[in-house]
Enzyme design. Sequence first.
Site, PDB file in Angstrom:
ATOM      1  N   ARG A 124     -14.317   2.025   6.222  1.00 28.02           N
ATOM      2  CA  ARG A 124     -14.312   0.591   6.513  1.00 28.02           C
ATOM      3  C   ARG A 124     -12.905   0.021   6.466  1.00 28.02           C
ATOM      4  NH1 ARG A 124     -16.621  -2.554   1.145  1.00 28.02           N
ATOM      5  NH2 ARG A 124     -15.482  -1.347  -0.412  1.00 28.02           N
ATOM      6  N   TYR A 159       0.836  -1.211   0.000  1.00 32.92           N
ATOM      7  CA  TYR A 159       0.000   0.000   0.000  1.00 32.92           C
ATOM      8  C   TYR A 159       0.871   1.261   0.000  1.00 32.92           C
ATOM      9  CZ  TYR A 159      -3.760   3.107   1.720  1.00 32.92           C
ATOM     10  OH  TYR A 159      -4.685   4.120   1.883  1.00 32.92           O
ATOM     11  N   GLY A 160       1.898   1.269   0.850  1.00 35.52           N
ATOM     12  CA  GLY A 160       2.777   2.431   0.922  1.00 35.52           C
ATOM     13  C   GLY A 160       3.530   2.674  -0.372  1.00 35.52           C
ATOM     14  N   LYS A 209       1.088   4.141  -2.858  1.00 31.51           N
ATOM     15  CA  LYS A 209       0.680   5.510  -2.525  1.00 31.51           C
ATOM     16  C   LYS A 209       1.794   6.520  -2.766  1.00 31.51           C
ATOM     17  CE  LYS A 209      -3.630   5.068  -1.304  1.00 31.51           C
ATOM     18  NZ  LYS A 209      -4.671   5.553  -2.243  1.00 31.51           N
TER      19      LYS A 209
END
Length: 302
Positions: free
Chosen positions: A200, A165-166, A169
Amino acid sequence: MALDFSGRVAIVTGAGGGLGRQHALALAARGARVVVNDLGGGVDGSGGSASAAQKVVDEIRAAGGEAIANGASVTDAAAVEAMVQQVMDAWGRVDVLVSNAGILRDKSFAKMDLADFRLVLDVHLMGAVHCCKALWPVMMAQKYGRIVLTTSSSGLYGNFGQANYGAAKMALVGLMQTLAIEGMKHDIRVNCLAPTATTRMTEALFPPDMLEHFGPQAVVPAMLVLASQEAPTRTTLCAGAGGFEAAHVTLTQGVHVGTGADAPERLLAQMDAVRDRHGETVPGSGAEQGANEMRLARARQA
């Protein structure tokens, strides 16, 4: 001066819930015609249903706005191109892209499957690329465009269990930097938004007394500014609970140690000086790193 999106057309990806839903509702409330894009899958990217996007469209229409639903996966370049064509056929232009679609496949790097790494990159990074690529000629022809890419503090600063994810991003920040430069002469302004919000994906991370403060609606003002006619460009805006900051990739003044055989040892000895943030700058482009290194070399020669 009120931010007015009357006459503008916006595409918001991942708009079936959470941040994306709030972005779509806010743009519509200020006059934009909105394409609510959402695959309707789970937080991990599994499954899919058009009902999530349609519910948001129904909300917008009930409030007197104009919206259409689209269930394309942003990982499918052809489907994204078809979505843009659908909007052009219906409304003749696209002024704003809010690239918000994303998934999580969190695990420590040691335990993470490469497939989970690739899928997160595919959704966050390539999903944004597909949208930008499909819209770029439209915005160039219009001589107008506003693109908001959703980055994250996990990319800017790191977070345990989110290597995939990092990486995705932070890649979006790199994409923004260059698209902003290339889009400038066409009045295409490209920025990043780094939200801190209870969705969520993240609600389990917040203490109970802060859940309400960090609702996704608190991020919306930053999105509206970055999507507006008055938007800056090449800005990474952070937002959460009514607080706003800007994040920068900076360059220190640095030191010159030369290229001799002992350069590694001399560099190691001067690492504190290299990392000293006094007088650091925010480069206008990648070329400024080389320009600074040239300055250091010439200063040593003098």
